[in-house]
Design a protein around this motif. Structure first.
Motif, PDB file in Angstrom:
ATOM      1  N   SER A 291       0.853  -1.191   0.000  1.00  0.00           N
ATOM      2  CA  SER A 291       0.000   0.000   0.000  1.00  0.00           C
ATOM      3  C   SER A 291       0.890   1.243   0.000  1.00  0.00           C
ATOM      4  O   SER A 291       1.848   1.334   0.780  1.00  0.00           O
ATOM      5  CB  SER A 291      -0.906  -0.009   1.241  1.00  0.00           C
TER       6      SER A 291
ATOM      7  N   ARG B 243       1.080   5.744  -0.608  1.00  0.00           N
ATOM      8  CA  ARG B 243       0.396   7.020  -0.747  1.00  0.00           C
ATOM      9  C   ARG B 243       1.330   8.001  -1.431  1.00  0.00           C
ATOM     10  O   ARG B 243       2.563   7.861  -1.371  1.00  0.00           O
ATOM     11  CB  ARG B 243      -0.071   7.564   0.598  1.00  0.00           C
TER      12      ARG B 243
ATOM     13  N   ALA C  46      -4.673   0.673   3.616  1.00  0.00           N
ATOM     14  CA  ALA C  46      -3.655   1.659   3.982  1.00  0.00           C
ATOM     15  C   ALA C  46      -3.613   1.866   5.499  1.00  0.00           C
ATOM     16  O   ALA C  46      -2.543   1.995   6.089  1.00  0.00           O
ATOM     17  CB  ALA C  46      -3.937   2.978   3.271  1.00  0.00           C
TER      18      ALA C  46
ATOM     19  N   LEU D 175      -3.970   7.314  -2.894  1.00  0.00           N
ATOM     20  CA  LEU D 175      -3.584   5.966  -2.489  1.00  0.00           C
ATOM     21  C   LEU D 175      -3.436   5.047  -3.697  1.00  0.00           C
ATOM     22  O   LEU D 175      -4.084   5.246  -4.729  1.00  0.00           O
ATOM     23  CB  LEU D 175      -4.621   5.370  -1.538  1.00  0.00           C
TER      24      LEU D 175
END
Length: 396
Positions: free
Chosen positions: A96, A98, A179, A204
């Motif tokens: 995950s 960002r 996340a 994301l």
């Protein structure tokens, strides 16, 4: 403004050795590469993590209240949402990530967009290149870097071929839940993810890989630090946030100006203000965004002055101009007619101007749906003109 162009580091935490690196060393190396590519953070979660089954129950409860009726795709593919392993055969781990998208830091706890009523406000994530493309491209680059290390990591593959697939808001995945439990932030009361050191102005993405990097019960959830703050709930112009972590999607300006097709309900039009594509109010007012970071990814840089463009300039666009200015941009999603619809509402909400009335009248007759919004905007402008005239008479 110049944005840094990062390239992956040549030095690696994971060195060639007779002893294969452990999972933590591998994850550290992957995170280093992710940061070098322009990602702001990186975490790991098993595709078999129990949070996904729990999120299905929460989603269904939300749908049962009717808050998602305008988004029928959320009623589909629940089996995939509950079991991400079904999305990519052979995948074991979700990486995950960002990516910060701000190019300029807004004033803390202030909705400055309201101070520019004649400007067309476009959500900050949407002023440059479409982030879906950027995110997937960089996730593919990360996957290729991982693939090049596989000769050293055979103990994490069980000898099976390497499998990967990148996603960014492009599949039935509980992105925020993944996340959150991978340690990238917590879900704020506005339903967006918040990081204590970086706020919430980020997108994301996920990279599914066949490496075994996280056990099903491995968990690193970020602590929720919203406390008693209700700033995002209180500031929402259309009262779309009906409770902590509960959004009435049909009332959200982001939905109304991007996803909604056709006439926008009159009860929401004044609340839309000058926002013609998306809305940042709940983020702008959030105290955690005093820590928001400037992006390191050049693709987020505004194109065609979309960070400083007037409503009348957008209103004057021909369809060809729209297609040219929205090429490779999130703006393309709403379409030309709906963007004009949004701009008509914003012009109605703008301070009185004879130029606005003339411009609105100039487009009457192009489309019945658009005409309805033009008529509404003209009425709003004339009501403001009447108030000004009455005030002048009183002053005399």
């Amino acid at each position: 403004m110049t944005l840094a162009q990062n390239t992956p580091k040549q030095n690696s935490t994971v060195q060639n050795s007779e002893n294969p690196p452990d999972k933590e060393a591998v994850k550290t190396w992957i995170k280093e590469q992710a940061l070098a590519l322009g990602f702001s953070d990186c975490g790991f979660l098993s595709v078999s993590h129990p949070v996904f089954a729990k999120e299905i129950k929460r989603l269904q409860a939300w749908l049962d209240k009717g808050y998602g009726d305008c988004l029928p795709f959320l009623k589909e593919n629940h089996h995939l949402r509950a079991n991400p392993a079904l999305l990519v055969e052979g995948a074991k781990t979700i990486i995950s990530v960002r990516m910060d998208y701000l190019c300029d830091k807004p004033a803390p706890r202030c909705v400055e967009d309201d101070a520019r009523p004649n400007h067309a406000i476009i959500a900050r994530y949407a002023r440059g290149r479409d982030y879906h493309k950027t995110m997937r491209q960089k996730l593919k680059q990360l996957a290729k870097l991982i693939e090049a290390k596989l000769p050293e990591w055979q103990h994490l593959t069980d000898g099976a071929p390497f499998v990967f697939r990148p996603f960014s808001d492009s599949a039935p995945i509980f992105e925020k839940a993944a996340a959150h439990h991978a340690g990238l932030g917590w879900e704020g009361k506005h339903t967006l993810l918040i990081h204590r050191q970086a706020g919430s102005f980020f997108n994301l993405g996920e990279l599914f890989v066949s490496l075994d990097l996280a056990a099903p019960n491995e968990d690193n959830p970020a602590k929720n630090l919203c406390g008693s703050c209700s700033a995002c709930i209180d500031v929402c112009p259309t009262r779309a946030i009906v409770g902590a972590r509960t959004l009435n999607a049909a009332a959200c300006i982001a939905y109304l100006t991007i996803e909604h097709d056709g006439s926008i309900p009159t009860e929401y039009r004044k609340g839309i203000g000058n926002r013609i594509f998306g809305c940042d109010d709940c983020q702008l007012i959030c105290p955690w965004n005093k820590f928001a970071k400037i992006t390191q990814v050049a693709d987020y840089a505004p194109r065609h002055s979309l960070d400083d463009i007037s409503l009348l300039q957008v209103w004057a666009w021909s369809e060809d101009e729209f297609l040219q200015k929205s090429e490779g941009s999130p703006l393309r999603r709403t379409g030309y007619l709906n963007l004009l619809r949004n701009t008509a509402i914003a012009l109605g909400n703008a301070p009185f101007s004879k130029d606005i009335i003339t411009a609105l009248q100039g487009r009457i007759g192009q489309n019945p749906m658009l005409d309805e919004h033009i008529d509404w905007a003209l009425n709003e402008q004339r009501q403001k003109q009447l108030k000004i005239d009455c005030q002048m008479i009183c002053d005399e």
